[in-house]
Design an enzyme around this catalytic site. Sequence first.
Site, PDB file in Angstrom:
ATOM      1  N   LYS A 193      -4.798  11.004   6.013  1.00  0.00           N
ATOM      2  CA  LYS A 193      -5.749   9.768   5.604  1.00  0.00           C
ATOM      3  C   LYS A 193      -7.025   9.748   6.681  1.00  0.00           C
ATOM      4  O   LYS A 193      -7.758   9.017   6.444  1.00  0.00           O
ATOM      5  CB  LYS A 193      -4.913   8.666   5.718  1.00  0.00           C
ATOM      6  CG  LYS A 193      -4.269   8.494   7.242  1.00  0.00           C
ATOM      7  CD  LYS A 193      -4.912   7.656   8.262  1.00  0.00           C
ATOM      8  CE  LYS A 193      -4.358   7.473   9.442  1.00  0.00           C
ATOM      9  NZ  LYS A 193      -5.037   6.689  10.607  1.00  0.00           N
ATOM     10  N   THR A 250      -6.977   2.459   7.043  1.00  0.00           N
ATOM     11  CA  THR A 250      -8.131   3.340   7.790  1.00  0.00           C
ATOM     12  C   THR A 250      -9.403   3.402   6.924  1.00  0.00           C
ATOM     13  O   THR A 250     -10.781   3.832   7.557  1.00  0.00           O
ATOM     14  CB  THR A 250      -7.394   4.650   7.898  1.00  0.00           C
ATOM     15  OG1 THR A 250      -5.939   4.497   8.504  1.00  0.00           O
ATOM     16  CG2 THR A 250      -8.373   5.562   9.056  1.00  0.00           C
TER      17      THR A 250
END
Length: 335
Positions: A193, A250
């Site tokens: 990620k 994120t």
Amino acid sequence: MTEDVRRVGVVGGGAWGTAMALAALRAGRETVLWAREPAVVEAIRRDRENRDYLPGVPLPAELEATADPAGPAGCDAVLLVTPAQHLRSVAARLAPHLKPGTPAVICAKGIEIGTRALMTEAVAAVLPPGTPLAVLSGPTFAAEVARGLPTAVTLACADAALGARLLEALGSLTFRPYLTDDVIGAQVGGAVKNVLAIACGVVVGRRLGDNARAALITRGLAEITRLAVALGGRPETLMGLSGLGDLTLTCSSLQSRNMSLGAALGEGRALDDVLGERRSVAEGVYTARAVVALAGQLGVDMPICRAVDAILTGGAGVDETIRGLLSRPFREEEG
């Protein structure tokens, strides 16, 4: 029960390590924070604040700070919260002091450059044989955890009994771990990620719109899932906190070190200039290379991660790389 986890050692004095130390304190654990930099330790002791990495967050007197690796090693459990590319060397430094059977909870997110090792593999190679391991991952901004804002995470542990003890030891009203035994899936989600967040930052910096960012998140999740499954993880794990949850956070806020770095690149700034302004580590810069190498080794298609790596380490231009992604053949939507 938590009789054997009364005292927690946190290894790493950055923002995330400091936040995890506060989370352990709120869960009722005695807590020792180890920092590599003596100046950070001294500042915490003197000012009750980690001004270098987590300014503005008061640290209670109950939080012990030390530069001696024997301090956290003597605890009932240790949390390893150092940057991913340094985790192996820090764990090796800790190893001679670690009591036999002390569980180590890995809170770093990344894949090791060169070895292509997951964090559990890197740590297991240097800690005493048989050291119980767990992984803590999920959607967590350090500043919010430090301030006691509600947070949910994944706690991955192959040993269900140990996982339950760690969950009870670290969980509190505002810090809620959810247990899984898929250690591989939790690690892959947390590592990849960061790479995808850089891509989403580039989208923001280039003003390509929210549609493009949503597409990157969705197709990026497919890349994470393919890699996790190839390594032995389960796809459903990536639908949870350590996959979709962490990816969404994120890739949706410039609080993210990785997304803000990508945004700077998208605005045309040079990578070295951006990195030179920061004390904190954007893990995706280093993980991109390892992810692409590992995916190549396993025959997993990860075009977004390849594109990020091409910009970061291959000297590819941002616009050229975006055109390359948009020019890929049309296909059916699949995982």
